[in-house]
Design an enzyme around this catalytic site. Sequence first.
Site, mmCIF file in Angstrom:
data_model
loop_
_atom_site.group_PDB
_atom_site.id
_atom_site.type_symbol
_atom_site.label_atom_id
_atom_site.label_comp_id
_atom_site.label_asym_id
_atom_site.label_seq_id
_atom_site.Cartn_x
_atom_site.Cartn_y
_atom_site.Cartn_z
ATOM 1 N N GLY A 95 -77.232 28.207 20.351
ATOM 2 C CA GLY A 95 -77.179 29.592 19.881
ATOM 3 C C GLY A 95 -78.253 29.842 18.853
ATOM 4 N N MET A 141 -78.101 29.767 15.648
ATOM 5 C CA MET A 141 -78.103 28.901 14.471
ATOM 6 C C MET A 141 -78.550 27.474 14.787
ATOM 7 S SD MET A 141 -77.274 30.808 11.980
ATOM 8 C CE MET A 141 -76.466 32.366 11.619
ATOM 9 N N VAL A 152 -75.591 22.315 19.775
ATOM 10 C CA VAL A 152 -74.505 21.336 19.708
ATOM 11 C C VAL A 152 -74.674 20.368 20.876
ATOM 12 C CG1 VAL A 152 -72.019 20.963 19.675
ATOM 13 C CG2 VAL A 152 -72.966 23.038 18.659
ATOM 14 N N LYS A 186 -73.633 18.934 15.784
ATOM 15 C CA LYS A 186 -74.272 20.230 15.581
ATOM 16 C C LYS A 186 -75.521 20.070 14.722
ATOM 17 C CE LYS A 186 -72.145 23.357 13.026
ATOM 18 N NZ LYS A 186 -71.215 24.469 12.660
ATOM 19 N N ASP A 226 -63.120 32.985 10.278
ATOM 20 C CA ASP A 226 -63.689 33.224 11.608
ATOM 21 C C ASP A 226 -62.800 32.610 12.692
ATOM 22 O OD1 ASP A 226 -65.531 34.377 13.325
ATOM 23 O OD2 ASP A 226 -66.896 32.663 13.298
#
Length: 745
Positions: free
Chosen positions: A24, A26, A29, A43, A137
């Site tokens: 993604g 960020m 993984v 990650k 979250d």
Amino acid sequence: MRALRPEDPESLGGHRLLARLGSGGMGTVYLARAGDGAPVALKVIRAEYAADPAFRARFRREVRLAGGLTGHWVVPVTAADTEAAAPWLATAFVAGPSLAEAVAALGALPGRTVAVLGARLARALAEVHAAGLVHRDVKPGNILLALDGPRLIDFGIAQGAGVTALTAPDVVIGTPGYLAPEQARASAGEVAAPSDVFALGCVLAYAATGRRPFGSGDPSTVLYRTVHEEPDLDGLGALVAPELAAAIAGCLAKEPARRPLATGLRAVCEAASAGGGEGWLPPEVVRLVADRSARALDPPPRPQAAAPAVAAGDVRDRPPTRRRALVIGGSALAAVAASGAAGAALLWRRDPGGRGAAPPVPTRTIALQAALSGAHKDLGTAQERGVRLAIAAHNARAGIAFRLALTVQDDRGEAGRSASTARALLADPDVCAVIGPGTVAAARAAGPLYGAASMPFLLVSADPDEAGLSPAKVTTRSLVVTRAPSTYRVLPVTSYLTRVRDIRRTAVIVDGAADTLAQNVRRNLEDSPPNEDLGGTVTVHPVAAGQDDLGPVVAQALADAPQAVVFAGSSPARTAACARALADAGFAGARTGFEPAMRKEFLDAAGSAAEGWVFEAPYTEVQSSDSGAARAFTAAYRARYRTVPGRWAAEAYDATGLLARTLDGFGSRATVRPGEVAERIFTTRYEGMVKPLTFTKDDMHLLQLERSAFLYRARGGRFRFMGRFDQVTQDDDQPRATPSRPVTR
């Protein structure tokens, strides 16, 4: 799970990288193996974020907070390096899909599964809150489903209780759709434990119904609904225990003080899940867990071009032997050992040749664009349910070459949202075909976009003629029409009047308020009257669009002593006005109308005058069919959704079946392009539950329309299914008629 890329490192922090689990904005993984052979999810943060001191500080906090949590339903941190040039974090690998993936692929979960999910996640949150933290979250993508229970992951934005929701002006931290109102408001309120409880309520509603309680779409719109509108919990009480439904609704209270504590929610969920046996996941999800576990034991190889030279005798990069695979997989088996021998057996099911576990199958993603909120919500919901049942049926079959997954976009049936929805689906590289849009307005807006991109899109309910998307009018080879268009709708009426009622004199009242439909009906009936071969005649009687009193037109029509009256209109209210005028005139002959008017509004406005009216429709009432496939579908629909199938649900089920049959032609190839699907689908023949889906072998690719229309009759305050139009031989109110000659068209 995907193969490593050439740019991916061989190892990191003593962990050997095996495959990519996801990527993604960020970072990435990886599936990796620690020095002791244990599989981990590792990650790695992207360099541009690692260079940001504030982001690196946040990452340090994630490692510290997650490392201090030891509850059974959170995933433990096994190693980390927060100071590396590319900081990373390793956690225990959970061999199971996320809740988001499971619901996307299989639909809503059973009530007991939702209760167990709630009990264990509430316990996890209670432990987080007891440590003075707030997760902030909680969402389906951060919940992994293992055989022994769910796991809560990703504490990257967790903070101490009482901090504000915003880290900078107008920057919302969290995921729209699962944010509490106090997190979503522009004026930053305090974020505390009730914010997590709100998010968990959203998660449980999503798991039980398959839809987000505050809808989907543009994030700002979702945030607005969260703050100002009530959640969509329609049908929740029929899917889970009443006390659990009430608790979920309580979690979604706008005011934090009105929400239950995590400990209180846990107690309600545990009571609702009691007495249901050992296993908590439905078989379809267990198969997903087994598939993920098998993939972890046999990850895809790195492309050969990226492999370094290996000296003779060096076994580090050779494919693992069966003995070595058993050693590698030992800790993966331990991850599911809590489920007992049955779970392990799923992992080690061998192929007939005894070569070990069968290779994992690829996933093909199809999309549904439908109205899941707004005025057409019932239509979209029925289609979504039909699609999900078809996907579940496909994925449950033995020996499949691929699994189906579903992504859903809500366009509210509106043109303004349809185009942006289509662009979002076209931007998703995994989507290989789209079912929908479901309304004429949405199809008109999205159709050209899908056509330009060669994305196959299947119109299940939207009339292609009304949307201006009939194959004769568009230059796209990706439009797949699975319903009869409006130009075909007069044939069932003609067949009924000829074969069943043996009508020789027909009056057609043409409603000026329904220009396209009215003129099509008029032209077709004038060209081919009922019983044309035996001298059947038609008289035409127009009524102006603004004329509310239909009495004079009806009197004029009846002056020719017709045996049947056809109202060529689309308005339920105006069709009802015709029905009342005919009843007042004492007309007892055949009375027919068309599907757009076949609504409750017609029944209410016409009253007793509605009795006996016959309507054509391009969809079936599958629960009234006596075929084995229809009975099985109806039973599955009732079991999952606690109601009978809605309009167009069965047709959406068949459209998904057509796509699955088309995709069968590609076998277990890793990827399939939309353009390839569009080319193959028109050569595929699929014998659906409702009707055969077969297309002409010319450039038009028209649906072959035999057996694609049905008849309904107004009786006792509802529309009762008569059957497929060519199979109806007797009217309930009339003695059986033997037609002088069968109609042929």
